[in-house]
Design an enzyme around this catalytic site. Structure first.
Site, PDB file in Angstrom:
ATOM      1  N   ASP A   1       0.810  -1.210   0.000  1.00  0.00           N
ATOM      2  CA  ASP A   1       0.000   0.000   0.000  1.00  0.00           C
ATOM      3  C   ASP A   1       0.852   1.272   0.000  1.00  0.00           C
ATOM      4  O   ASP A   1       0.450   2.289  -0.571  1.00  0.00           O
ATOM      5  CB  ASP A   1      -1.007   0.011   1.152  1.00  0.00           C
ATOM      6  CG  ASP A   1      -0.389  -0.275   2.514  1.00  0.00           C
ATOM      7  OD1 ASP A   1       0.851  -0.275   2.634  1.00  0.00           O
ATOM      8  OD2 ASP A   1      -1.154  -0.515   3.469  1.00  0.00           O
ATOM      9  N   THR A   2       2.043   1.213   0.588  1.00  0.00           N
ATOM     10  CA  THR A   2       2.895   2.403   0.567  1.00  0.00           C
ATOM     11  C   THR A   2       3.397   2.698  -0.837  1.00  0.00           C
ATOM     12  O   THR A   2       3.555   3.863  -1.215  1.00  0.00           O
ATOM     13  CB  THR A   2       4.083   2.236   1.525  1.00  0.00           C
ATOM     14  OG1 THR A   2       3.589   1.876   2.814  1.00  0.00           O
ATOM     15  CG2 THR A   2       4.875   3.524   1.645  1.00  0.00           C
TER      16      THR A   2
ATOM     17  N   ASN B   1      10.814   3.284   8.451  1.00  0.00           N
ATOM     18  CA  ASN B   1       9.546   2.950   9.090  1.00  0.00           C
ATOM     19  C   ASN B   1       9.509   3.561  10.484  1.00  0.00           C
ATOM     20  O   ASN B   1      10.428   3.366  11.281  1.00  0.00           O
ATOM     21  CB  ASN B   1       9.377   1.433   9.217  1.00  0.00           C
ATOM     22  CG  ASN B   1       8.941   0.791   7.933  1.00  0.00           C
ATOM     23  OD1 ASN B   1       9.597   0.948   6.911  1.00  0.00           O
ATOM     24  ND2 ASN B   1       7.852   0.066   7.974  1.00  0.00           N
TER      25      ASN B   1
ATOM     26  N   GLY C   1      -4.040   8.482   5.907  1.00  0.00           N
ATOM     27  CA  GLY C   1      -5.019   8.898   6.901  1.00  0.00           C
ATOM     28  C   GLY C   1      -4.557  10.049   7.763  1.00  0.00           C
ATOM     29  O   GLY C   1      -5.374  10.874   8.207  1.00  0.00           O
TER      30      GLY C   1
END
Length: 480
Positions: free
Chosen positions: A225-226, A284, A394
């Protein structure tokens, strides 16, 4: 999510949410699993809703998910148990074992991946000797598993494969020396495929289940998804940093080639592969998981808090009163996050936050500092300077986090789109279908023409800037 895309005239790009479903991990016999069949059922419900919303079958389907986790299949294609969750503790100590065999420096030079205790490589060494792995005929990463159930065709999408710590980012192919040294059978993996490659068509039983009329092609996208989210950064040029925010914050730069230096390894940067031959050079960071777990804990204790109200209260708390290392491994498992944050603040010599608002402000200040450190380190290690930070995902909705990141970095922050992963997914599909043309710059031009991100300028207050500089210089040791 249903995307409506056209490059005619000024171009159009619209995203429509048609179905949302929960993702609830389940612990059985002491092991944390994904309830992957429930997730697949949600995918089928979503396809049914997509057809109903559009009045016809979609032109293409693409799947992206989180990274590193996988399902094992037997020779008949049957799933050998629910996939294990990356937050499970089974990989404890596996990194040290792998390092003893190959050496951390050699492993990084070969794969360019930062050390994370849950990398697929360590999951596989932890699973060695288990009945499921012994019986496995095929290993599919989670988005590839969903695609396989939809089409019956197995493949391993490259952007997600690059998170396994088994890919050579220069060759964009498997690292045979690493696999051989650690006894990993690369024959378990299906052939590699890249974003935009065909991944099959929906099976007859899927069409019957969803009410769609075929054929409906499935297209490989940036299935991590990244990778999809970074493809949807609405930037012009290459002087930008990004923070893909959600459960994790992935902060870094988009490069043309990996950075495989020893200094990069020591800074714990990763070289993951992106759309159109790019490299996602990033670190990360624990991300909004910290706040999500706090909210879950307060609800379980019978003191639920509204996120909007909590953020408003946190904005009134004096900044940088307490902060923690957002990457502290103590924060990785689920559990009592407010207590762990307070304990971490005490350990670093700062004032422990007490109220929910203070804990929330501590989390957001800590994330803003972590974003700053990652972006400064990425520039230094890569030699690429930036003048803007894009926040997508988000966290783009979190105005306080965006403002604090701008202040911490001393750079303007452009926030949005929030649904970047879905938009990047849709754009890669649309290009493969011929609905849009060109490279990443063209896809991003369409994004800029159709989405309206919000811009946050860094503070001009010299005192506040000195406070951020001092906090960054102190690292994770806030003043008493």
């Amino acid at each position: 999510m249903v995307g409506h895309v056209s490059d005619r005239g000024a171009g159009t790009l619209r995203l429509q949410e048609v179905h949302r479903f929960p993702n609830r991990p389940v612990r059985t016999a002491g092991t944390l699993h994904w309830d992957v069949l429930s997730l697949y059922g949600g995918v089928l419900d979503g396809l049914r809703a997509a057809g109903a919303a559009a009045g016809r079958a979609p032109a293409s389907v693409g799947v992206d998910t989180w990274a590193v986790d996988y399902g094992l299949l037997d020779a008949s294609g049957a799933l050998l148990g629910n996939p294990v969750h990356y937050r499970d503790t089974r990989t404890e100590g596996e990194g040290a074992k792998a390092g003893a065999v190959l050496g951390p420096a050699a492993l990084y030079a070969a794969t360019g991946l930062q050390y994370l205790p849950f990398n697929t490589l360590y999951q596989l060494t932890a699973a060695r000797g288990t009945a499921a792995l012994e019986a496995a005929h095929r290993l599919l990463l989670i988005p590839d598993l969903i695609s396989y159930w939809l089409t019956g065709e197995a493949g391993t999408e490259l952007t997600n494969a690059s998170t396994t710590q088994l890919i050579d980012p220069r060759a964009r192919n498997w690292s045979l020396p690493v696999a051989d040294a650690l006894g990993i059978d690369l024959g378990l993996f299906a052939p590699l495929r890249g974003p935009g490659d065909p991944a099959g068509v929906l099976l007859p039983d899927v069409l019957a289940e969803t009410g769609l009329s075929g054929p409906v092609p499935v297209t490989a996208v940036g299935s991590h998804d990244t990778a999809s989210a970074v493809a949807a950064v609405p930037a012009s040029g290459n002087r930008f940093a990004y923070v893909a925010t959600g459960t994790w914050s992935l902060a870094g730069l988009e490069l043309d080639a990996p950075v495989l230096t020893e200094e990069s390894r020591r800074a714990n940067f990763t070289n993951e592969l992106g759309v159109d031959g790019t490299v996602r050079y990033l670190r990360n960071i624990m991300g909004l998981w910290l706040l999500q777990e706090c909210l879950r804990t307060w609800e379980a204790e019978g003191t639920p808090r509204s996120l909007d109200g909590l953020l408003a209260e946190a904005a009134e708390v004096p900044g940088l009163r307490s902060y923690v290392d957002a990457d502290d491994p103590a924060f990785l498992p689920p559990g009592d996050m407010p207590r762990r944050i307070a304990d971490a603040a005490r350990r670093t010599g700062g004032k422990a936050p007490e109220s929910a608002a203070e804990i929330t402000r501590c989390v957001l200040d800590s994330l803003a500092l972590a974003h700053r450190r990652a972006i400064e380190d990425a520039q230094r290690l890569s030699g690429r300077a930036v003048d803007t930070v894009h926040i997508v995902g988000g966290g783009a909705h979190n105005e306080l986090l965006c403002r604090l990141t701008a202040d911490a970095c001393g750079l303007p922050v452009v926030a949005g789109p929030a649904e970047a992963a879905a938009l990047g997914n849709v754009l890669v599909q649309a290009r493969a279908a011929g609905a849009v043309r060109g490279g990443l710059s063209d896809l991003r031009a369409l994004l800029r023409a159709t989405v309206e991100p919000r811009r946050y300028e860094p503070t001009r207050d010299r005192g506040a800037r000195r406070d951020w500089d001092r906090a960054a210089a102190l690292g994770n040791r806030p003043p008493i």
